[in-house]
Design a protein around this motif. Structure first.
Motif, mmCIF file in Angstrom:
data_model
loop_
_atom_site.group_PDB
_atom_site.id
_atom_site.type_symbol
_atom_site.label_atom_id
_atom_site.label_comp_id
_atom_site.label_asym_id
_atom_site.label_seq_id
_atom_site.Cartn_x
_atom_site.Cartn_y
_atom_site.Cartn_z
ATOM 1 N N ASP A 242 -8.052 -1.062 5.978
ATOM 2 C CA ASP A 242 -6.386 -2.231 5.259
ATOM 3 C C ASP A 242 -5.360 -2.220 6.282
ATOM 4 O O ASP A 242 -4.563 -1.053 5.598
ATOM 5 C CB ASP A 242 -6.807 -2.059 3.523
ATOM 6 N N PRO A 243 -4.940 -3.256 7.326
ATOM 7 C CA PRO A 243 -4.024 -3.230 7.530
ATOM 8 C C PRO A 243 -2.928 -3.068 6.742
ATOM 9 O O PRO A 243 -1.865 -2.409 7.067
ATOM 10 C CB PRO A 243 -4.427 -4.365 8.434
ATOM 11 N N ALA A 244 -2.866 -3.798 5.387
ATOM 12 C CA ALA A 244 -1.964 -4.466 4.514
ATOM 13 C C ALA A 244 -0.852 -3.007 4.420
ATOM 14 O O ALA A 244 -0.121 -1.990 4.301
ATOM 15 C CB ALA A 244 -1.553 -5.136 4.261
ATOM 16 N N ARG A 245 -2.354 -1.756 4.397
ATOM 17 C CA ARG A 245 -1.967 -0.247 3.534
ATOM 18 C C ARG A 245 -1.344 0.359 4.425
ATOM 19 O O ARG A 245 -0.880 1.505 3.604
ATOM 20 C CB ARG A 245 -3.101 -0.098 3.151
ATOM 21 N N THR A 246 -2.277 0.559 5.802
ATOM 22 C CA THR A 246 -1.395 1.247 6.893
ATOM 23 C C THR A 246 -0.239 0.818 7.351
ATOM 24 O O THR A 246 0.697 1.589 8.474
ATOM 25 C CB THR A 246 -2.697 0.763 8.158
ATOM 26 N N ALA A 247 0.728 -0.514 7.608
ATOM 27 C CA ALA A 247 1.527 -0.985 7.901
ATOM 28 C C ALA A 247 2.533 -0.464 6.941
ATOM 29 O O ALA A 247 3.867 -0.149 7.896
ATOM 30 C CB ALA A 247 1.635 -2.702 8.012
ATOM 31 N N ASP A 248 2.340 -0.138 5.875
ATOM 32 C CA ASP A 248 3.637 -0.192 5.233
ATOM 33 C C ASP A 248 3.111 1.970 4.819
ATOM 34 O O ASP A 248 2.532 1.730 4.063
ATOM 35 C CB ASP A 248 3.036 -0.737 3.278
ATOM 36 N N PRO A 249 3.927 2.618 5.261
ATOM 37 C CA PRO A 249 4.335 3.279 4.848
ATOM 38 C C PRO A 249 4.816 3.849 3.242
ATOM 39 O O PRO A 249 3.157 5.034 3.190
ATOM 40 C CB PRO A 249 5.904 4.746 5.938
ATOM 41 N N ALA A 250 5.513 3.746 2.754
ATOM 42 C CA ALA A 250 5.129 4.617 1.188
ATOM 43 C C ALA A 250 3.357 3.893 0.586
ATOM 44 O O ALA A 250 2.869 4.515 -0.046
ATOM 45 C CB ALA A 250 5.927 3.402 0.289
ATOM 46 N N GLY B 283 -5.964 2.389 11.791
ATOM 47 C CA GLY B 283 -5.003 3.009 11.280
ATOM 48 C C GLY B 283 -4.225 4.490 11.527
ATOM 49 O O GLY B 283 -2.889 4.095 11.142
ATOM 50 N N THR B 284 -5.471 4.960 12.004
ATOM 51 C CA THR B 284 -4.860 6.893 12.790
ATOM 52 C C THR B 284 -2.855 6.576 13.284
ATOM 53 O O THR B 284 -2.069 7.498 13.285
ATOM 54 C CB THR B 284 -5.335 7.025 13.599
ATOM 55 N N LEU B 285 -3.020 5.765 14.362
ATOM 56 C CA LEU B 285 -1.907 5.062 15.513
ATOM 57 C C LEU B 285 -1.116 4.632 14.524
ATOM 58 O O LEU B 285 0.390 4.672 15.078
ATOM 59 C CB LEU B 285 -2.387 4.282 15.939
ATOM 60 N N ALA B 286 -0.918 4.013 13.069
ATOM 61 C CA ALA B 286 0.010 3.352 12.281
ATOM 62 C C ALA B 286 0.503 4.482 11.324
ATOM 63 O O ALA B 286 1.712 4.986 11.252
ATOM 64 C CB ALA B 286 -0.524 2.105 11.439
ATOM 65 N N ALA B 287 -0.915 5.316 11.005
ATOM 66 C CA ALA B 287 -0.241 6.215 10.489
ATOM 67 C C ALA B 287 0.279 8.123 10.714
ATOM 68 O O ALA B 287 1.227 8.308 10.401
ATOM 69 C CB ALA B 287 -1.031 6.481 8.876
ATOM 70 N N ALA B 288 -0.061 8.349 11.951
ATOM 71 C CA ALA B 288 0.322 9.347 12.326
ATOM 72 C C ALA B 288 1.386 9.510 13.396
ATOM 73 O O ALA B 288 1.805 10.931 12.689
ATOM 74 C CB ALA B 288 -0.780 9.750 13.562
ATOM 75 N N PRO B 289 1.754 9.141 13.901
ATOM 76 C CA PRO B 289 3.521 9.117 15.061
ATOM 77 C C PRO B 289 4.374 9.761 13.416
ATOM 78 O O PRO B 289 5.376 10.383 13.641
ATOM 79 C CB PRO B 289 3.587 8.021 15.264
ATOM 80 N N GLY B 290 4.204 8.738 12.204
ATOM 81 C CA GLY B 290 5.458 9.245 11.000
ATOM 82 C C GLY B 290 4.874 10.694 10.665
ATOM 83 O O GLY B 290 6.123 11.363 10.309
ATOM 84 N N ARG B 291 3.638 10.795 10.543
ATOM 85 C CA ARG B 291 3.457 12.391 9.979
ATOM 86 C C ARG B 291 4.221 13.989 10.625
ATOM 87 O O ARG B 291 4.280 13.985 10.288
ATOM 88 C CB ARG B 291 2.218 12.583 9.096
#
Length: 881
Positions: free
Chosen positions: A272-280, A58-66
């Motif tokens: 939740d993979p679905a949640r982390t995959a969706d930045p919104a 989850g961190t790798l999915a969300a951190a780059p955008g932030r």
């Protein structure tokens, strides 16, 4: 040196090593893809992954955008350094997959990277040390060290695999790291979480047992790599080790509060993979579904082991101080029941009585600030005496179990050792790098000749472990970056420390405050700019300290100065200042000392307040000359010189002449509080000053380049210290308590509310009867006594109870005077004095001249005494024949 592209040579070498390691890989694991060099990096985010932590996805999915949103999308804006420790290829594979799409994500495996880096950066480790090229065992310390050393950012952020603290809080840390004062810019900024108590009291080197002590921390990059490169621990205690190392370099560590709502987390925390995959969908806070890992027994053992390892040197120093203190008091501990400190005069009896009466008052729910146990019928204002409630109250269980003598010996022994350790802690924290140089300074500060002299019966001048803590907190307030909550916290702690010291010893605190005031004025002379800059935060902190301290002490101090049996300035005589010769001679219990010479030059054996010896003073002068460029040394030199002058008293006799000069103490002798101070004691300020100068000198000497200079410097220090090495305190056989007391026979002669009148009555010259009372568990009251109390209509302070005609007569006959002819006037006076004391019985134990005393009392009282065991007893209370 920086190259043209802004990349340091060290970083280039590091990149080459990483490339080689990435291409080679390890047995059983696919080679990592080659990570392109990114040039100058603004921020390195180091994320340790331990024990199969499944939050990294989850961190790798969300951190780059932030991070892009916060820092920019450039190739050098940020890098995400993920360190995976000893957990197979699950998390590592996740990181490699993310790195394939985002080149700013990097995988570090300590087993094939950190050890090599550590081996290259730590050549001084002995063979077999974990840093000497061998794979380190997995743990938080291993991961953080490898990740920080592999980082290339100008700044380094450490966070956890689940981003427990949102990355948006980075801005708070950056504002603190970009402080307006370049000299006071911190090396690290910590989010206020984890082990708050340890950081609140400012004791470095005590690791917390939580995994998030530095869970969200921003460092200056170069300083972070230096600090983590110097670390050795592999577990959670690396946080404390790194912070302690940073503080020892004189670098500042700041704290800021973070907005972290309970039960919420950064988007990366969801599993939740679905949640982390969706930045919104990931933008909003979610409740974490992963339970907090529980501390296992193995983890606790690891933390405890690292605590011992991290503080092994400090524990060794503490053990050395304790051994030295036991050496000084060995005679007392050898026979606690039968030994009495030979040079204590009557002070041991008095202090054991203070221990006993405090225990008796508290256990019977009586006022601990007053007692009628001595000084009948007026009693004793205990707050106006140095009863050390701050120690005697907590040690009541020890007194009840083992007796007042054990408590007295314990306070002295542990007090001197603890005082040495806190001086060592302050010196090492603030002034020197060498542990053993600081230890030598701490030992001199606590075991200097004046301290050993007061160890004969003045615990309040020996137990000084709070003074270095007070000094340190005051120095923290002087730092220009101390503001807001940090300054308020320091002021509150300073107020609490001062409050506790008041209940240990008020006069030492007053003398220490005088020394600190002189030091502040001296520093104003040597560095006006910094002194004025420190004045404002220090003043604000002192206001806070007073606001905390005064409400806590106002009632006890009111009782002390205005309550029953309070007094004004106490009389010490005209010989309370130090002779100029006392500054260069040796004390009676110093290795080169002569007890007879010291006795001629001092007030008494417990008041040898100077006697540093000319070699040590010469060494101190030489160190000041050598290190004169240091503003601190100059201020210390001025402080030492001024306090030595003040200690000479209001009138200074010139040795070998009849000339007497006015001394500077004349300016202070009438000031409130100072009018009760024994001015010779002001010279005790020089003990920590000389200790600091010794530590500074040794710290420089051991780092001199040539062996000849090092040897010469160490020989000079040895020549200064050897003459004043302390000798064990001498003891004598204690006067036995009469069987009349120990058997309880006194209960048949003294009723409640009546006083027992020993012959002679207890006074500052003979106070064994106080020990009788302690042994009888304060079952009876005493006429006379040894304490500080008022005398006359002006309530001038004196030692002991107000004398009466009968008490003076019995004392004179006991010590050689011829008994007077018994007349009706004498008989009437004796009856009047006994009625004043509310006497129930007069007790004459076996002693020298007891025949003369018995005949005199029989004539005065008009009847012969009863022989009860080993004492002659006259009933004199109501209903007596």
């Amino acid at each position: 040196m920086n190259g043209e592209n802004g990349v340091t040579a060290d970083h280039a070498d590091q990149a080459d090593r990483e490339d080689r390691a990435d291409q080679t890989g390890s047995a059983g694991r696919p080679a990592r893809p080659r990570t392109p060099w990114l040039g100058d990096v603004g921020l390195s985010v180091v994320v340790p992954v331990l024990g199969g932590d499944d939050r990294i996805g989850g961190t790798l999915a969300a951190a780059p955008g932030r991070l892009d949103a916060l820092l920019g999308t450039g190739p050098g804006a940020w890098e995400l350094v993920v360190v995976v420790v000893d957990d197979g290829d699950g998390p590592a594979g996740t990181v490699l997959a993310a790195a394939a799409d985002e080149p700013r994500i990097r995988l570090v495996r300590p087993a094939d990277h950190g050890a090599d880096h550590a081996a290259a950066d730590e050549p001084d480790h002995e063979p077999g040390h974990p840093a000497a090229g061998h794979p380190r065992p997995g743990g938080k310390g291993t991961a953080l060290r490898a990740g920080v050393l592999a980082s290339a950012g100008r700044r380094v952020l450490i966070t956890d695999a689940g981003l427990t603290t949102p990355l948006d809080e980075l801005a708070r840390l950056e504002r603190e790291l970009d402080g307006p004062d370049p000299d006071g810019a911190p090396a690290a900024v910590l989010g206020r979480s984890g082990n708050r108590l340890v950081r609140a009291i400012g004791i470095p080197g005590i690791p917390g047992f939580r995994a998030d002590t530095c869970g969200f921390a921003l460092f200056d990059g170069d300083r972070a790599r230096a600090a983590f490169g110097a670390s050795t621990l592999d577990g959670p205690a690396i946080d404390a080790e790194v912070l302690r190392w940073i503080r020892r370099q004189g670098w500042h560590v700041a704290e800021v509060p973070l907005n972290r709502a309970p039960g919420t987390a950064d988007p990366a925390r969801t599993a939740d993979p679905a949640r982390t995959a969706d930045p919104a969908r990931a933008a909003g806070p979610v409740r974490t579904t992963r339970p907090r890992p529980r501390r296992t027994a193995g983890g606790l053992r690891l933390a405890l082991g690292e605590l011992l390892r991290l503080n092994a040197g400090g524990l060794a120093v503490a053990a050395a101080f304790l051994a030295l203190s036991l050496y000084v008091f060995q005679g007392l501990w050898a026979d606690l029941d039968g030994s009495y400190l030979a040079d204590a005069l009557q002070d041991q009896n008095q202090w054991e009585w203070f221990v006993g009466v405090t225990t008796d008052n508290v256990t019977h729910l009586r006022n601990p600030l007053f007692t009628f146990a001595q000084g009948m019928p007026d009693g004793v204002n205990l707050m106006a005496n140095a009863t050390m409630l701050g120690l005697n109250v907590p040690l009541i269980p020890v007194t009840l179990l083992f007796g007042a003598t054990v408590t007295f010996a314990l306070v002295l022994t542990l007090g001197m050792a603890a005082s040495a350790w806190t001086w060592y802690w302050l010196i090492r924290r603030r002034l020197v790098r060498s542990r053993w140089a600081a230890a030598a300074g701490g030992a001199l500060a606590a075991f200097a000749p004046p301290m050993v002299s007061h160890a004969n019966g003045h615990p309040n001048f020996v137990v000084l472990f709070m003074i270095p803590l007070i000094v340190d907190r005051a120095l923290r307030l002087c730092e220009p970056h101390r503001r807001g909550r940090g300054a308020t916290r320091d002021g509150v702690l300073l107020g609490l420390f001062a409050t506790y010291q008041i209940f240990i010893g008020e006069e030492p605190l007053l003398i220490a405050a005088l020394g600190m005031l002189v030091f502040c004025l001296a520093y104003l002379l040597v560095d006006r700019r910094r002194a004025l800059a420190a004045a404002r935060p220090l003043g604000a902190g002192l206001v806070v300290a007073l606001a905390v301290c005064l409400p806590l002490v106002v009632v006890p101090l009111f009782w002390q100065f205005f309550g029953p049996q309070s007094y004004h300035a106490i009389l010490h005589g005209d010989n309370a200042g130090n002779s100029p010769r006392a500054l260069i001679e040796y004390a009676g219990r110093s290795l080169f000392g002569d007890p007879e010479t010291a006795a001629r030059l001092s007030l008494n054996t417990t008041e040898q307040n100077a006697f540093y010896g000319w070699p040590l003073l010469a060494f101190g002068v030489a160190v000041c000359v050598w290190l004169w460029r240091s503003r601190t040394v100059r201020a210390l030199a001025i402080t030492g010189f001024v306090t030595l002058l003040l200690s000479l008293g209001p009138w200074v006799p010139v040795p070998h002449t009849e000339i007497v000069l006015p001394g500077p103490w004349r300016l202070m002798i009438k000031l409130p509080l100072f009018e009760s101070v024994i001015e010779g004691r002001v010279a005790m300020v020089c003990a920590p000053i000389l200790g600091i100068l010794l530590a500074l000198a040794l710290d420089r000497i051991v780092r001199l380049r040539t062996r000849e200079l090092r040897t010469l410097g160490l020989l000079g220090a040895a020549a200064a210290l050897i003459p004043i090495l302390p000798l064990p305190l001498t003891v004598r056989e204690r006067a036995p308590v009469p069987a009349f007391i120990t058997s309880g026979s006194w209960k048949d002669y003294v009723k409640d509310g009546e006083a027992l009148v020993p012959v002679p009555l207890p006074d500052p010259g003979q106070a064994d009867a106080l020990h009788w009372q302690v042994e009888a568990d304060f079952g009876f009251r005493l006429a006379g006594g040894y304490f500080n109390g008022p005398w006359g209509p002006d309530r001038i302070g004196i030692y002991g109870a107000t004398p009466r005609h009968l008490s003076n007569l019995l004392r004179d006959v006991r010590y050689g005077a011829q008994p007077p002819e018994v007349t009706p006037a004498w008989q009437a006076q004796a009856r009047q004095d006994l009625e004043y004391w509310k006497a129930g019985a007069v007790v004459l134990p076996v002693q020298e001249r007891d025949t003369q005393l018995r005949d005199l009392l029989s004539g005065l009282l008009g009847r012969a005494p009863e022989k009860v065991l080993d004492a002659w007893v006259w009933r004199v209370g109501p209903g007596a024949p």
